[in-house]
Design an enzyme around this catalytic site. Structure first.
Site, mmCIF file in Angstrom:
data_model
loop_
_atom_site.group_PDB
_atom_site.id
_atom_site.type_symbol
_atom_site.label_atom_id
_atom_site.label_comp_id
_atom_site.label_asym_id
_atom_site.label_seq_id
_atom_site.Cartn_x
_atom_site.Cartn_y
_atom_site.Cartn_z
ATOM 1 N N HIS A 101 38.997 58.057 43.305
ATOM 2 C CA HIS A 101 39.833 58.923 44.138
ATOM 3 C C HIS A 101 41.174 58.248 44.370
ATOM 4 O O HIS A 101 41.254 57.021 44.408
ATOM 5 C CB HIS A 101 39.182 59.157 45.512
ATOM 6 C CG HIS A 101 37.894 59.885 45.449
ATOM 7 N ND1 HIS A 101 37.815 61.257 45.530
ATOM 8 C CD2 HIS A 101 36.618 59.459 45.311
ATOM 9 C CE1 HIS A 101 36.544 61.634 45.447
ATOM 10 N NE2 HIS A 101 35.795 60.558 45.315
ATOM 11 N N THR A 151 37.558 44.906 36.585
ATOM 12 C CA THR A 151 38.588 45.792 37.114
ATOM 13 C C THR A 151 39.764 45.974 36.159
ATOM 14 O O THR A 151 40.603 46.840 36.385
ATOM 15 C CB THR A 151 39.128 45.259 38.453
ATOM 16 O OG1 THR A 151 39.703 43.964 38.221
ATOM 17 C CG2 THR A 151 38.026 45.147 39.496
ATOM 18 N N ARG A 166 37.240 37.424 35.924
ATOM 19 C CA ARG A 166 38.383 36.638 35.443
ATOM 20 C C ARG A 166 37.990 35.936 34.154
ATOM 21 O O ARG A 166 36.823 35.594 33.951
ATOM 22 C CB ARG A 166 38.786 35.577 36.462
ATOM 23 C CG ARG A 166 39.122 36.113 37.829
ATOM 24 C CD ARG A 166 40.633 36.273 37.975
ATOM 25 N NE ARG A 166 40.968 36.573 39.352
ATOM 26 C CZ ARG A 166 41.512 37.709 39.726
ATOM 27 N NH1 ARG A 166 41.776 38.642 38.850
ATOM 28 N NH2 ARG A 166 41.805 37.933 40.982
#
Length: 173
Positions: A101, A151, A166
């Site tokens: 969203h 991400t 990472r």
């Protein structure tokens, strides 16, 4: 009246899809060696792959390449396309999220719905309990360590770990 009827029809179709796809086909009663055929029959572009029981597919736009192994209890929301390459290994309880969203006002922070595709390259290895967020591209031969939350992009032949994930090191091709 037409809008209500079409909305109701969509919900009935979604419910029917979920019953067949996420209950019957996902059942341990279906041998994993043939589950890919059942998924393909239901409209998912799945090549000859090994998909374990209890995986959830939120839609039909999940592409799974030949020789891929998907372990138990994985979740694919499929609000946008999910492309999984050939010979990929996906550990148990992985979550691939394509829907999200925008940030709304303080009255309701979950604003407009958005969706971005996810792509996992050939030969990648996704460890157990990994979460992959919308828009992520995981390169060929990459490794995502167990429990990571991805991400952003993961380069080819790269090992990533952590929350958020990472780079740990480059791997030999």
């Amino acid at each position: 009246m037409t809008r209500l009827t079409s909305g109701l029809q969509r919900e009935i179709l979604r419910l029917g899809r979920d019953i067949v796809l996420n209950s019957l086909v996902a059942s341990p009663m279906i041998p994993p060696q043939i589950r890919w055929r059942a998924l393909r029959t239901l409209g998912l572009p799945v090549e000859r792959a090994f998909v374990q029981a209890r995986c959830f597919f939120g839609g039909r736009d999940v592409h799974i390449g030949r020789g891929t192994f998907v372990n138990y209890d994985c979740f694919f929301d499929a609000a946008a396309t999910i492309s999984i390459g050939r010979n990929v290994r996906i550990g148990m309880r992985c979550v691939v999220v394509t829907g999200t969203h925008s940030i709304g006002s303080s009255e309701q922070r979950a604003g407009d719905e958005l969706a971005q595709p996810v792509r996992i390259g050939d030969g990648a290895w996704i460890g157990a309990n990994v979460t992959i967020l919308p828009g992520v591209v995981i390169g060929p031969g990459a490794v995502v360590a167990a429990g990571a939350v991805v991400t952003g992009a993961v380069a080819a032949d790269e090992l990533v770990a952590g929350v958020p994930a990472r780079a740990v090191r480059s791997l030999n091709p």
